[in-house]
Design an enzyme around this catalytic site. Structure first.
Site, PDB file in Angstrom:
ATOM      1  N   SER A  26       0.842  -1.208   0.000  1.00  0.00           N
ATOM      2  CA  SER A  26       0.000   0.000   0.000  1.00  0.00           C
ATOM      3  C   SER A  26       0.871   1.248   0.000  1.00  0.00           C
ATOM      4  O   SER A  26       1.807   1.355   0.795  1.00  0.00           O
ATOM      5  CB  SER A  26      -0.881   0.035   1.245  1.00  0.00           C
ATOM      6  N   HIS A  57      -4.163  -2.734  -3.847  1.00  0.00           N
ATOM      7  CA  HIS A  57      -3.073  -3.564  -4.356  1.00  0.00           C
ATOM      8  C   HIS A  57      -3.385  -3.926  -5.801  1.00  0.00           C
ATOM      9  O   HIS A  57      -4.436  -4.497  -6.080  1.00  0.00           O
ATOM     10  CB  HIS A  57      -2.925  -4.846  -3.528  1.00  0.00           C
ATOM     11  N   HIS A  79      -1.393 -11.805   1.130  1.00  0.00           N
ATOM     12  CA  HIS A  79      -1.178 -11.701   2.580  1.00  0.00           C
ATOM     13  C   HIS A  79      -1.676 -12.966   3.277  1.00  0.00           C
ATOM     14  O   HIS A  79      -2.649 -13.580   2.831  1.00  0.00           O
ATOM     15  CB  HIS A  79      -1.953 -10.508   3.150  1.00  0.00           C
ATOM     16  N   TYR A  81      -3.393 -13.080   5.898  1.00  0.00           N
ATOM     17  CA  TYR A  81      -4.758 -12.909   6.409  1.00  0.00           C
ATOM     18  C   TYR A  81      -5.834 -13.154   5.350  1.00  0.00           C
ATOM     19  O   TYR A  81      -7.010 -13.241   5.669  1.00  0.00           O
ATOM     20  CB  TYR A  81      -4.941 -11.521   7.047  1.00  0.00           C
ATOM     21  N   GLU A  82      -5.440 -13.283   4.079  1.00  0.00           N
ATOM     22  CA  GLU A  82      -6.460 -13.487   3.034  1.00  0.00           C
ATOM     23  C   GLU A  82      -7.016 -14.904   3.064  1.00  0.00           C
ATOM     24  O   GLU A  82      -8.208 -15.112   2.824  1.00  0.00           O
ATOM     25  CB  GLU A  82      -5.874 -13.163   1.660  1.00  0.00           C
ATOM     26  N   ALA A 109       2.933  -0.771   3.997  1.00  0.00           N
ATOM     27  CA  ALA A 109       2.428   0.299   4.867  1.00  0.00           C
ATOM     28  C   ALA A 109       2.458  -0.260   6.281  1.00  0.00           C
ATOM     29  O   ALA A 109       2.231  -1.452   6.479  1.00  0.00           O
ATOM     30  CB  ALA A 109       1.013   0.668   4.477  1.00  0.00           C
ATOM     31  N   MET A 204       1.108  -6.092   8.423  1.00  0.00           N
ATOM     32  CA  MET A 204       0.506  -7.415   8.198  1.00  0.00           C
ATOM     33  C   MET A 204       1.126  -8.175   7.024  1.00  0.00           C
ATOM     34  O   MET A 204       0.482  -9.035   6.430  1.00  0.00           O
ATOM     35  CB  MET A 204      -0.998  -7.245   7.954  1.00  0.00           C
ATOM     36  N   SER A 205       2.364  -7.852   6.684  1.00  0.00           N
ATOM     37  CA  SER A 205       2.942  -8.483   5.487  1.00  0.00           C
ATOM     38  C   SER A 205       4.443  -8.672   5.650  1.00  0.00           C
ATOM     39  O   SER A 205       4.972  -8.661   6.759  1.00  0.00           O
ATOM     40  CB  SER A 205       2.664  -7.603   4.254  1.00  0.00           C
ATOM     41  N   ASN A 228       0.124   5.482   9.979  1.00  0.00           N
ATOM     42  CA  ASN A 228      -0.628   5.835  11.193  1.00  0.00           C
ATOM     43  C   ASN A 228       0.205   5.494  12.420  1.00  0.00           C
ATOM     44  O   ASN A 228       1.176   4.740  12.334  1.00  0.00           O
ATOM     45  CB  ASN A 228      -1.943   5.035  11.249  1.00  0.00           C
ATOM     46  N   HIS A 240      -8.838   0.597   6.878  1.00  0.00           N
ATOM     47  CA  HIS A 240      -8.064   0.400   5.649  1.00  0.00           C
ATOM     48  C   HIS A 240      -8.143   1.655   4.779  1.00  0.00           C
ATOM     49  O   HIS A 240      -7.165   2.045   4.148  1.00  0.00           O
ATOM     50  CB  HIS A 240      -8.583  -0.824   4.896  1.00  0.00           C
TER      51      HIS A 240
HETATM   52  N1  HPA Z   1      -1.226  -2.201  12.117  1.00  0.00           N
HETATM   53  C1  HPA Z   1      -1.038  -3.243  11.264  1.00  0.00           C
HETATM   54  N2  HPA Z   1      -0.864  -3.081   9.963  1.00  0.00           N
HETATM   55  C2  HPA Z   1      -0.865  -1.830   9.474  1.00  0.00           C
HETATM   56  C3  HPA Z   1      -1.054  -0.711  10.304  1.00  0.00           C
HETATM   57  C4  HPA Z   1      -1.239  -0.912  11.690  1.00  0.00           C
HETATM   58  O1  HPA Z   1      -1.418   0.025  12.491  1.00  0.00           O
HETATM   59  N3  HPA Z   1      -1.002   0.387   9.500  1.00  0.00           N
HETATM   60  C5  HPA Z   1      -0.790  -0.068   8.235  1.00  0.00           C
HETATM   61  N4  HPA Z   1      -0.709  -1.409   8.208  1.00  0.00           N
END
Ligand code: HPA
Length: 268
Positions: A26, A57, A79, A81-82, A109, A204-205, A228, A240
């Protein structure tokens, strides 16, 4: 290896031997704008490449040059989580390795765990914490599966990236990335745990691909775009959509820095 995807690529781009594989997460999609004379191949045409399943993506492989460097850029990754499986990037990385790639540049990201790494800043990953303790190498046999993860993020490539970013006048932080399985964001208590564990950012990746890359002998460089603060560290509401809008805001700068790094990367 001899996969259908590799045959397709050899047919579509005969004689093209990329040296650097890039995985775009991302906020990093702008890098494709820096690929000269690209040959674009939809993942759908490459058997075993992931179907694009997450907003933000893409789902294409870009072959071409960034500066002097012959690159294969994957816009979009699979990922954990998918589907729950963590080996979704195994075949694509094997294929890119077979085409000639020797370096994997990863991007993502991430949420920041440090006040001095604010949203929109960039962090080069120096090490990771595999919090789910999942591995894409489960099921492999032989001694090679016991891969050393010391210096998994290549210190020489990291040093080059820091030097190139400084030339661009931009700040590139360095830190430890914690892999959270997702897809839910963390709780504030989990974020406090990660801070105590010594992580600087969470996402998460990336970790499964780094493990696969080291197994294949690819050197790894990885950059996080901070979108963030981790849950509970600021008042922002995490979603997201928020990740994507923050990523869009920083995308141009992040991609320009990365293009400069890749274009001048010394591989030997
Ligand atoms: N946590 C997990 N994955 C992320 C975050 C987060 O705060 N921001 C972007 N991907």
């Amino acid at each position: 290896m001899n996969s259908t995807a590799l045959q397709t690529l050899r047919a579509r781009a005969p004689d093209f031997a990329p040296r650097v594989a890039v995985v775009l997460g991302s906020g990093w999609g702008g890098l494709t704008g820096h690929v000269q004379d690209p040959i674009r191949i939809p993942y759908a045409d490459l058997q075993g490449f992931p179907a694009a399943g997450v907003a933000g993506h893409g789902g294409e492989l870009w072959l071409g040059h960034i500066g002097e460097q012959a690159v294969a850029v994957m816009s979009g990754r699979k990922h954990g989580y998918e589907t729950g499986a963590v080996d979704g990037m195994k075949l694509p990385l094997q294929v890119l390795h077979s085409m000639g790639c020797r370096v994997l540049v990863q991007t993502n990201a991430a949420g920041s765990l440090r006040a001095d790494f604010p949203p929109l800043s960039l962090m080069a990953i120096s090490d990771h914490i595999n919090l789910p303790q999942r591995s894409p190498l489960v099921g492999e046999s032989g001694s090679d599966r016991f891969v050393s993860m010391v210096d998994a993020y290549d210190p020489q490539l990291l040093a080059q990236a820091l030097a190139r970013a400084a030339e661009q006048g931009g700040q590139l932080h360095t830190g430890v990335y914690a892999w959270a399985f997702g897809p839910q964001f963390e709780t504030p208590a989990e974020i406090q745990m990660l801070v105590r564990l010594g992580a600087d950012a969470v996402g998460m990746s990336t970790v499964p691909e780094t493990i696969l890359a080291r197994y294949l002998g690819l050197r790894v460089l990885a950059l996080s775009l901070i979108t963030n603060m981790g849950a509970g560290l600021s008042q922002e509401h995490l979603s997201h959509a928020h990740t994507l809008s923050q990523a869009a805001a920083a995308s141009q700068n992040a991609s320009a820095v990365l293009a400069h790094i890749i274009g001048t990367l010394a591989l030997d």
